[in-house]
Design a protein around this motif. Structure first.
Motif, mmCIF file in Angstrom:
data_model
loop_
_atom_site.group_PDB
_atom_site.id
_atom_site.type_symbol
_atom_site.label_atom_id
_atom_site.label_comp_id
_atom_site.label_asym_id
_atom_site.label_seq_id
_atom_site.Cartn_x
_atom_site.Cartn_y
_atom_site.Cartn_z
ATOM 1 N N ALA A 143 0.863 -1.110 0.154
ATOM 2 C CA ALA A 143 -0.154 0.178 0.140
ATOM 3 C C ALA A 143 0.881 1.220 0.009
ATOM 4 O O ALA A 143 0.274 2.324 -0.393
ATOM 5 N N LYS A 144 1.955 1.204 0.267
ATOM 6 C CA LYS A 144 2.786 2.369 0.571
ATOM 7 C C LYS A 144 3.934 2.457 -0.810
ATOM 8 O O LYS A 144 4.618 3.065 -0.856
ATOM 9 N N SER A 145 3.849 1.501 -1.727
ATOM 10 C CA SER A 145 4.906 1.249 -2.545
ATOM 11 C C SER A 145 4.890 2.567 -3.737
ATOM 12 O O SER A 145 5.634 2.811 -4.264
ATOM 13 N N GLN A 146 3.628 3.321 -3.711
ATOM 14 C CA GLN A 146 3.799 4.278 -4.545
ATOM 15 C C GLN A 146 3.497 5.668 -4.018
ATOM 16 O O GLN A 146 3.280 6.802 -4.461
ATOM 17 N N TRP A 147 3.745 5.578 -2.545
ATOM 18 C CA TRP A 147 3.692 6.793 -1.871
ATOM 19 C C TRP A 147 4.858 7.806 -2.242
ATOM 20 O O TRP A 147 5.994 7.476 -2.593
ATOM 21 N N THR A 148 4.457 9.073 -2.449
ATOM 22 C CA THR A 148 5.367 10.115 -2.708
ATOM 23 C C THR A 148 5.872 10.796 -1.143
ATOM 24 O O THR A 148 5.343 10.207 -0.282
ATOM 25 N N LEU A 149 6.589 11.545 -1.294
ATOM 26 C CA LEU A 149 6.983 12.417 0.074
ATOM 27 C C LEU A 149 5.792 13.029 0.606
ATOM 28 O O LEU A 149 5.935 12.993 2.050
ATOM 29 N N TYR A 150 4.739 13.346 -0.130
ATOM 30 C CA TYR A 150 3.710 14.144 0.615
ATOM 31 C C TYR A 150 2.991 12.916 1.285
ATOM 32 O O TYR A 150 2.513 13.472 2.405
ATOM 33 N N GLU A 151 2.733 11.626 0.864
ATOM 34 C CA GLU A 151 2.109 10.733 1.562
ATOM 35 C C GLU A 151 2.994 10.296 2.915
ATOM 36 O O GLU A 151 2.470 9.960 4.112
ATOM 37 N N VAL A 152 4.379 10.506 2.749
ATOM 38 C CA VAL A 152 5.306 9.907 3.891
ATOM 39 C C VAL A 152 5.103 11.165 5.042
ATOM 40 O O VAL A 152 5.106 10.939 6.010
ATOM 41 N N TRP A 153 5.041 12.433 4.496
ATOM 42 C CA TRP A 153 4.624 13.401 5.635
ATOM 43 C C TRP A 153 3.432 13.156 6.334
ATOM 44 O O TRP A 153 3.054 13.492 7.509
ATOM 45 N N ALA A 210 7.777 8.089 -6.764
ATOM 46 C CA ALA A 210 7.266 7.256 -5.540
ATOM 47 C C ALA A 210 8.572 7.084 -5.011
ATOM 48 O O ALA A 210 9.702 6.932 -5.365
ATOM 49 N N VAL A 211 8.860 7.361 -3.345
ATOM 50 C CA VAL A 211 9.998 7.331 -2.780
ATOM 51 C C VAL A 211 10.758 5.888 -2.941
ATOM 52 O O VAL A 211 11.936 6.047 -2.826
ATOM 53 N N LEU A 212 9.946 5.095 -3.211
ATOM 54 C CA LEU A 212 10.873 3.731 -3.428
ATOM 55 C C LEU A 212 11.467 3.535 -4.369
ATOM 56 O O LEU A 212 12.495 3.105 -4.640
ATOM 57 N N LYS A 244 15.072 16.516 5.411
ATOM 58 C CA LYS A 244 15.888 15.414 5.942
ATOM 59 C C LYS A 244 15.024 14.814 7.080
ATOM 60 O O LYS A 244 15.202 13.404 7.073
ATOM 61 N N GLN A 245 13.998 15.347 7.624
ATOM 62 C CA GLN A 245 13.349 14.602 8.607
ATOM 63 C C GLN A 245 12.515 13.567 7.873
ATOM 64 O O GLN A 245 12.123 12.559 8.185
ATOM 65 N N ILE A 246 11.785 14.233 6.790
ATOM 66 C CA ILE A 246 10.677 13.259 6.030
ATOM 67 C C ILE A 246 11.651 11.874 5.361
ATOM 68 O O ILE A 246 11.444 11.090 5.395
ATOM 69 N N GLN A 247 12.756 12.322 4.781
ATOM 70 C CA GLN A 247 13.724 11.348 4.472
ATOM 71 C C GLN A 247 14.012 10.315 5.332
ATOM 72 O O GLN A 247 14.057 8.984 4.968
ATOM 73 N N GLU A 248 14.192 10.636 6.578
ATOM 74 C CA GLU A 248 14.610 9.798 7.751
ATOM 75 C C GLU A 248 13.202 9.050 8.206
ATOM 76 O O GLU A 248 13.512 7.622 8.218
ATOM 77 N N HIS A 249 12.214 9.610 8.147
ATOM 78 C CA HIS A 249 10.977 8.786 8.186
ATOM 79 C C HIS A 249 10.623 7.627 7.104
ATOM 80 O O HIS A 249 10.070 6.624 7.204
ATOM 81 N N ALA A 250 10.958 8.166 5.757
ATOM 82 C CA ALA A 250 10.952 7.271 4.786
ATOM 83 C C ALA A 250 11.845 6.153 4.944
ATOM 84 O O ALA A 250 11.435 4.922 4.640
ATOM 85 N N ARG A 251 12.925 6.380 5.412
ATOM 86 C CA ARG A 251 13.939 5.348 5.975
ATOM 87 C C ARG A 251 13.227 4.139 6.790
ATOM 88 O O ARG A 251 13.378 2.932 7.159
ATOM 89 N N PHE A 252 12.661 4.928 7.827
ATOM 90 C CA PHE A 252 12.004 3.976 8.871
ATOM 91 C C PHE A 252 10.908 3.490 8.196
ATOM 92 O O PHE A 252 10.419 2.005 8.943
ATOM 93 N N LEU A 253 10.124 3.626 7.321
ATOM 94 C CA LEU A 253 9.309 3.047 6.680
ATOM 95 C C LEU A 253 9.854 1.841 5.555
ATOM 96 O O LEU A 253 8.938 1.302 4.772
ATOM 97 N N ASP A 254 10.907 1.777 5.454
ATOM 98 C CA ASP A 254 11.830 1.095 4.528
ATOM 99 C C ASP A 254 11.611 1.340 2.906
ATOM 100 O O ASP A 254 11.439 0.461 2.155
ATOM 101 N N LEU A 255 11.296 2.629 2.763
ATOM 102 C CA LEU A 255 10.879 3.199 1.249
ATOM 103 C C LEU A 255 12.232 3.554 0.974
ATOM 104 O O LEU A 255 12.200 3.855 -0.525
ATOM 105 N N THR A 256 13.333 3.844 1.439
ATOM 106 C CA THR A 256 14.682 4.055 0.798
ATOM 107 C C THR A 256 15.673 3.811 2.029
ATOM 108 O O THR A 256 15.206 3.719 3.112
ATOM 109 N N ASP A 257 16.649 3.514 1.467
ATOM 110 C CA ASP A 257 18.067 3.445 2.317
ATOM 111 C C ASP A 257 19.211 4.316 2.240
ATOM 112 O O ASP A 257 20.241 4.313 2.498
#
Length: 414
Positions: A127-137, A179-181, A238-251
């Motif tokens: 469900a998160k595979s197509q999330w952009t940074l807006y959905e991560v926020w 998508a962040v992924l 940077k904060q949103i990028q770190e949250h995306a890492r928490f969600l395993d959407l980026t390394d």
């Protein structure tokens, strides 16, 4: 005064020199010997002696002793050490070569890491595979609101929340709505680089009518967003990028990128200011705070939403000067209601500052008095408020009606 060379040749140095130049030449540095040179090898030039000495020092570093052959696998490293050390004297090599070797090894490890196959990002929730940074926020915001164990997280009050939502939209445009992924390290780097070229006042929209990246950017430094807003955006990103890492959407981490501090920008806008046009003024005072129907989803308002633009309009004061006002700064001077724009002692708590030291006493415009400004000031005083504008909310009625003291502002005119 004569420069003194504190280098003292060791016994190993003498031994090496004897081998390279022949024992009969030892007298150059120490003993004076007349022993005949019985080696059939012709005498070496100074250049050849230095080349061999440099080679021997590299051998000693890589093998642990002189006269040991350098392994074939380390020959490329040996050649690079010889190349990089040409700027140093032979007597300096013993101290310099270890540092050069360490730098080359670390550089080689970095290159190998960059050229290796990228690590696969763990497969997230589909469900998160197509999330952009807006959905991560949005996910981060919901998580912060649900966490009642901490006072941290994103502010919920209107102005700050709206600004953070705007930044999330800008981030999404900077990453081209991908998508962040799917964002690579280079995509992240490009987004941070593009943030430096943002156009002041540009609109950033996400789905269903996404703003193209080129509409957000400008190559004209005079039209770019101020350095403070860009710095705040980069911090949020940077904060949103770190949250995306928490969600395993980026390394990819922000520390993996080259993000230089935003330099202070001085443009004609920041230096001299740009006057509001008639359309700008009309837009400001056409909002629901001043006229028109109240939106159904709005139930609260901050008093400064109403008063600050009006005070700016009728006094010409800077926004920060108005925001800093104390209730004590509203004075009666010779029967005339005035606003005292003045600085405080810098050691005082919440000391006010006036830009360029332009302290002044400004009469309050009759229209502000008619709209109930003095009643609002008196209400703040009765509430023992030091500051004229705080975070106190006013609850809205079916029609927008800000009531301060005995005056109801049911008609909102400029």
């Amino acid at each position: 005064m004569k420069a003194q060379d504190e280098y003292e040749p060791s016994e190993e140095d003498w031994k090496l020199f004897d081998e390279l130049a022949g024992k009969s030449q030892r007298g150059i540095w120490g003993d004076t010997g007349d022993a005949p040179h019985d080696s059939q090898e012709p005498p070496l030039s100074n250049y050849e002696i230095e080349v061999r000495q440099r080679r021997r020092e590299v051998e000693r570093l890589l093998t642990g002793a002189y006269h040991r052959p350098i392994p074939a696998a380390q020959e490329p490293l040996a050649r690079r050490l010889l190349e990089l050390s040409t700027a140093y004297q032979p007597t300096e090599l013993r101290a310099v070569l270890p540092r050069l070797r360490d730098e080359l090894v670390l550089q080689n490890l970095t290159l190998e890491s960059d050229t290796s196959t990228p690590k696969a990002v763990p497969c997230p929730d589909p469900a998160k595979s197509q999330w952009t940074l807006y959905e991560v926020w949005q996910h981060q915001l919901a998580r912060d609101r649900a966490d009642t164990s901490s006072k941290g997280g994103q502010a919920n009050h209107g102005g700050t929340l709206e600004e953070r939502e705007r930044r999330a939209r800008v981030m999404t445009v900077l990453t081209q709505h991908k998508a962040v992924l799917s964002l690579t390290k280079h995509d992240w780097q490009d987004a941070y680089d593009a943030a430096r070229k943002m156009r002041s006042g540009a609109t950033a929209l996400v789905a269903p009518t996404p703003t193209p990246l080129n509409e957000l950017l400008t190559d004209d430094p005079e039209l770019r967003t101020g350095h403070e807003r860009v710095s705040a955006l980069v911090t949020s990103m940077k904060q949103i990028q770190e949250h995306a890492r928490f969600l395993d959407l980026t390394d990819v981490r922000a520390d993996d990128l080259i993000i230089k501090p935003i330099e202070k920008r001085v443009t004609s806008r920041s230096r001299d200011g740009v006057p509001f046009s008639a359309d700008d003024t009309e837009a400001i005072f056409s909002g629901y705070i001043y006229q028109g129907a109240l939106p159904t989803n709005k139930t609260k308002a901050y008093p400064f939403w109403f008063w600050l633009p009006l005070l700016g309009y009728f006094t010409g004061a800077r926004t920060n000067e108005i925001a800093q006002l104390d209730t004590a700064d509203i004075k009666d001077t010779h029967g005339l209601a005035c606003i005292d724009f003045c600085a405080d002692d810098q050691s005082a708590f919440e000391a006010k500052r006036i830009k360029t030291g332009e302290a002044r006493l400004v009469p309050i415009h009759p229209r502000l008095i008619e709209l109930g400004f003095l009643e609002y000031v008196e209400q703040q005083r009765r509430s023992n408020q030091k500051k004229l504008f705080g975070d106190g909310l006013t609850y809205l009625r079916s029609r927008l009606c800000l009531k301060f003291g005995e005056t109801e502002l049911t008609r909102r005119e400029r």
